[in-house]
Design an enzyme around this catalytic site. Structure first.
Site, short mmCIF file in Angstrom:
data_model
loop_
_atom_site.label_atom_id
_atom_site.label_comp_id
_atom_site.label_asym_id
_atom_site.label_seq_id
_atom_site.Cartn_x
_atom_site.Cartn_y
_atom_site.Cartn_z
N HIS A 1 0.79 -1.46 -0.15
CA HIS A 1 0.14 0.13 -0.01
C HIS A 1 0.63 1.26 0.18
CE1 HIS A 1 -3.10 -2.83 0.98
NE2 HIS A 1 -2.45 -3.22 2.06
N SER B 1 1.62 -0.38 -5.25
CA SER B 1 0.64 -0.64 -4.06
C SER B 1 0.24 -1.91 -4.29
CB SER B 1 -0.57 0.41 -4.46
OG SER B 1 -0.83 0.86 -3.02
N SER C 1 -5.76 1.59 -2.54
CA SER C 1 -5.04 2.07 -1.10
C SER C 1 -3.95 3.08 -1.45
CB SER C 1 -4.50 0.79 -0.26
OG SER C 1 -3.49 0.25 -1.22
N ASP D 1 3.30 -7.53 0.09
CA ASP D 1 2.11 -7.56 0.96
C ASP D 1 1.06 -8.33 0.37
OD1 ASP D 1 -0.02 -6.78 2.51
OD2 ASP D 1 0.51 -5.00 2.78
N GLU E 1 4.58 -9.15 4.10
CA GLU E 1 3.84 -8.47 5.29
C GLU E 1 2.76 -9.21 6.04
OE1 GLU E 1 4.75 -5.51 6.29
OE2 GLU E 1 2.89 -4.64 7.10
N ASN F 1 4.81 -11.01 9.01
CA ASN F 1 3.45 -11.15 9.57
C ASN F 1 3.74 -11.61 10.90
OD1 ASN F 1 0.78 -10.40 9.70
ND2 ASN F 1 0.50 -12.74 9.89
N LYS G 1 4.67 -7.52 14.62
CA LYS G 1 3.83 -7.08 13.52
C LYS G 1 2.43 -7.68 13.81
CE LYS G 1 1.86 -7.02 9.33
NZ LYS G 1 0.50 -7.51 9.21
N ASP H 1 0.18 -4.51 14.57
CA ASP H 1 -0.57 -3.89 13.38
C ASP H 1 -1.96 -4.54 13.09
OD1 ASP H 1 -1.22 -4.23 10.53
OD2 ASP H 1 0.77 -3.86 9.87
N ASN H 2 -1.92 -5.82 12.96
CA ASN H 2 -3.20 -6.42 12.78
C ASN H 2 -4.32 -6.09 13.78
OD1 ASN H 2 -1.28 -7.89 11.25
ND2 ASN H 2 -2.10 -9.58 11.07
N CYS I 1 -5.84 -2.32 13.18
CA CYS I 1 -7.41 -2.42 12.74
C CYS I 1 -8.26 -1.54 13.76
CB CYS I 1 -7.71 -3.85 12.68
SG CYS I 1 -6.83 -4.55 10.89
N HIS J 1 -7.39 -9.17 3.37
CA HIS J 1 -6.64 -8.75 2.60
C HIS J 1 -7.37 -8.60 1.00
CE1 HIS J 1 -2.85 -7.53 0.80
NE2 HIS J 1 -2.99 -8.13 -0.31
N HIS K 1 -3.58 2.05 8.65
CA HIS K 1 -3.14 2.22 10.02
C HIS K 1 -2.22 3.45 10.31
CE1 HIS K 1 -4.57 -1.54 10.12
NE2 HIS K 1 -3.41 -2.41 10.40
N SER L 1 5.59 -2.66 12.27
CA SER L 1 5.89 -3.45 11.02
C SER L 1 6.88 -3.40 10.06
CB SER L 1 4.45 -3.39 10.47
OG SER L 1 3.40 -3.57 11.14
N GLN M 1 10.29 -5.23 8.60
CA GLN M 1 10.52 -5.40 7.19
C GLN M 1 11.90 -4.91 6.73
OE1 GLN M 1 9.22 -6.65 4.57
NE2 GLN M 1 7.02 -6.67 4.74
P1 NAI Z 1 -5.89 -14.94 11.62
O1 NAI Z 1 -5.76 -16.07 10.84
O2 NAI Z 1 -5.29 -14.50 12.86
O3 NAI Z 1 -7.61 -14.82 11.65
C1 NAI Z 1 -8.47 -15.09 10.75
C2 NAI Z 1 -9.73 -15.77 11.43
O4 NAI Z 1 -10.81 -15.92 10.75
C3 NAI Z 1 -9.19 -17.09 12.01
O5 NAI Z 1 -9.28 -17.15 13.40
C4 NAI Z 1 -10.18 -18.08 11.24
O6 NAI Z 1 -10.34 -19.04 12.33
C5 NAI Z 1 -11.40 -17.14 11.15
N1 NAI Z 1 -12.26 -17.91 10.00
C6 NAI Z 1 -11.78 -18.47 8.81
N2 NAI Z 1 -12.74 -18.75 8.18
C7 NAI Z 1 -13.82 -18.18 8.67
C8 NAI Z 1 -15.45 -18.34 8.18
N3 NAI Z 1 -15.78 -19.11 7.29
N4 NAI Z 1 -16.21 -17.71 9.22
C9 NAI Z 1 -15.57 -17.19 10.54
N5 NAI Z 1 -14.36 -17.13 10.73
C10 NAI Z 1 -13.31 -17.54 9.81
O7 NAI Z 1 -5.63 -13.93 10.36
P2 NAI Z 1 -5.43 -12.20 10.67
O8 NAI Z 1 -4.02 -11.92 10.73
O9 NAI Z 1 -6.44 -11.77 11.65
O10 NAI Z 1 -5.71 -11.55 9.25
C11 NAI Z 1 -7.01 -11.60 8.49
C12 NAI Z 1 -6.74 -10.91 7.25
O11 NAI Z 1 -6.68 -9.48 7.32
C13 NAI Z 1 -5.91 -11.57 6.24
O12 NAI Z 1 -6.32 -11.56 4.99
C14 NAI Z 1 -4.91 -10.32 6.51
O13 NAI Z 1 -3.86 -10.64 5.53
C15 NAI Z 1 -5.70 -9.16 6.55
N6 NAI Z 1 -5.05 -7.96 7.03
C16 NAI Z 1 -5.68 -6.87 6.85
C17 NAI Z 1 -4.92 -5.72 7.46
C18 NAI Z 1 -5.58 -4.39 6.89
O14 NAI Z 1 -5.03 -3.42 7.54
N7 NAI Z 1 -6.86 -4.63 6.36
C19 NAI Z 1 -3.82 -5.73 8.62
C20 NAI Z 1 -3.42 -6.87 8.86
C21 NAI Z 1 -4.03 -8.00 7.98
#
Ligand code: NAI
Length: 475
Positions: free
Chosen positions: A51, A74, A79, A137, A198, A223, A228, A232-233, A237, A343, A396, A404, A408
């Protein structure tokens, strides 16, 4: 310099915000000071796909200060902050007529074709070579190099089938034009010493490739540094989910029913933030451990089907696909808000929504759309189903991204300077470096750390200087 951004005249504004961000990114600034003389990234040609925000600008300029030659895109079509992109191209001390920065190929609101064109441009160095490092990322740059090399080896690019997602068709089209007998992608893959990834979703792709034996170069999973994903997550968020909702809709969150799908790191941050605003938060989970955590944190845990007709706000945080289906959206109440902070955009079935007979999409403002069903009721979809905190807001804040991005930079230095220590595989940074990242952020918050006595350190079996926890400690 070759580059493509929206408007170079935004550079001065971008520079002012970069200067503010530098103060809030003590980890990155400390790394700049530490390596000012030795320049460990001299000789590194880093292609970054992350991003293109103000915080990322501070990351890019840190890599440059450490000696790297950098090209950037990006990792999401919505983003980019155009003033940040412009400031990076102009560079510190430069002007729009005297470019001293880094080639960036990114603007807010790219089409999918433009997005993949940008990725292709940033992977091609003007001297005819490519990068020797990737900073990724979500894994799109890594994917393009791997697929290009795979199809070069096979001698052809497969045709897309009608059912393939739109984006995959675009990727295949790009590869059809670039897999041309020059061996470009194979050479690029061979040249790359490693990638630092990332996010959860990109890391997932890397482990899958490693398992299948198709990973072409070593990878550091940034990650899963504690500093991180647990920051960050979660805390990132916790800040930016509300920012996204507010800037997009300005709806009062207090008193509303908000459904958070997924209670991983991102889900925990989002649920906490929504509760902080006074929403009644309901969590959905598939993992009994996370479901139990959510319950003990005081959230109702149930299925989406149970609450889809009554909730006001939906946020998907799973990194999985088809979480909110077209059928779910049809059943939602009038003006329910539907958003994703994971993501990729396939957590919400946007393609299925568009196919509902009689559905009408109308733009309220960029990245905010109402979708009206034949019966007259409508829902509000944020950022076309893409990550709403970066599509509708500015992602963020700097301080959390400093954690984070310090990971990196350290990961880039590790892979670039100690390549022989990392045979092809996926690694996380050692604990002492994770602790170092945290340490670099304590002073700014006025934290006073207690020092172990020698006797205490011996008693719990650690060194006075750390690391303080075993690798499997969960925090
Ligand atoms: P995580 O693996 O810690 O959490 C995902 C959760 O979703 C898990 O607990 C899993 O059991 C649950 N899950 C999976 N399928 C499901 C379903 N069908 N129904 C309900 N729950 C379900 O992953 P994390 O770190 O929380 O990241 C989640 C997403 O967010 C990823 O795609 C990551 O890349 C993205 N992300 C986005 C950010 C942003 O700024 N927008 C920042 C950091 C991560």
């Amino acid at each position: 310099m070759d580059y493509k951004v929206a408007d170079l005249s935004l550079a001065a504004f971008g520079r002012r915000e970069i200067q503010l961000a530098e103060h809030e990114m003590p980890g990155l600034m400390a790394v700049r000071r530490e390596y000012a003389e030795s320049k460990p990234l001299r000789g590194a040609k880093i292609m970054g796909s992350l991003h293109m925000t103000i915080q990322t600008a501070v990351l890019i300029e840190t890599l440059v200060e450490l000696g790297a030659d950098v090209r950037w895109v990006s990792c999401n079509i919505f983003s980019t902050q155009d003033h940040a992109a412009a400031a990076v191209v102009v560079g510190p001390g430069g002007t729009p007529d005297d470019l001293r920065g880094v080639p960036v190929f990114a603007w807010k609101g790219e089409t999918l074709e433009e997005y993949w064109w940008c990725t292709d441009q940033a992977l091609a160095w003007p001297d005819g070579t490519g990068p020797n490092m990737i900073l990724d990322d979500g894994g799109d740059a890594t994917l393009l190099v791997h697929k290009g090399a795979e199809y070069e080896k096979a001698g052809a690019v497969p045709s897309a089938s009608e059912d393939d997602p739109e984006e995959w068709k675009v990727i295949l089209d790009l590869l059809r034009r670039t897999v041309d007998g020059s061996g470009r992608w194979t050479k690029t893959a061979e040249r790359i010493k490693g990638v630092t990834e990332e996010t959860t979703t990109g890391v997932h792709r890397l482990y899958e490739m490693a398992k299948a034996g198709t990973l072409a170069f070593p990878a550091i999973n940034v990650n899963d540094s504690v500093t991180k994903s647990k920051f960050d997550n979660k805390y990132g968020c916790r800040h930016s989910v509300i920012d996204g909702l507010n800037r997009a809709t300005d709806v009062l969150i207090g008193g509303k029913v908000a459904v958070v799908c997924g209670y991983g790191d991102v889900g925990k941050g989002c649920s906490d933030a929504l509760r902080g605003q006074g929403a009644r938060v309901i969590v959905t989970e598939i993992d009994p451990i996370c479901a139990l955590q959510a319950a003990m944190d005081g959230f109702q845990v149930t299925t989406l089907d149970d609450v889809v007709e009554t909730a006001d706000i939906f946020v998907t945080t799973t990194g999985n696909f088809n979480i909110i289906t077209a059928d779910h959206m049809a059943r939602m109440k009038h003006q329910a808000i539907v958003s994703n902070i994971g993501h990729f955009d396939n957590e919400i079935d946007m393609a299925g929504l568009a196919k509902i007979p009689g559905i009408k999409k109308e733009e309220v403002k960029p990245q905010v759309h109402t979708w009206t069903f034949e019966d007259g009721h409508s829902i509000i979809v944020l950022a076309e189903g893409r990550l709403m905190n970066l599509g509708c807001a500015t992602g963020h804040p700097s301080f959390v991204m400093s954690n984070s991005f310090t990971n990196q930079v350290i990961a880039q230095i590790e892979l670039f300077t100690k390549t022989e220590n990392y045979p092809v595989g996926v690694y996380t940074l050692p604990k002492h470096l994770d602790e170092k990242v945290a340490r670099l952020h304590l002073d700014a918050l006025g934290v006073k750390l207690t020092t172990l006595t020698k006797e205490q350190a011996a008693y719990i079996g650690v060194d006075v200087e750390g690391p303080y926890k075993s690798d499997h400690y969960r925090y």
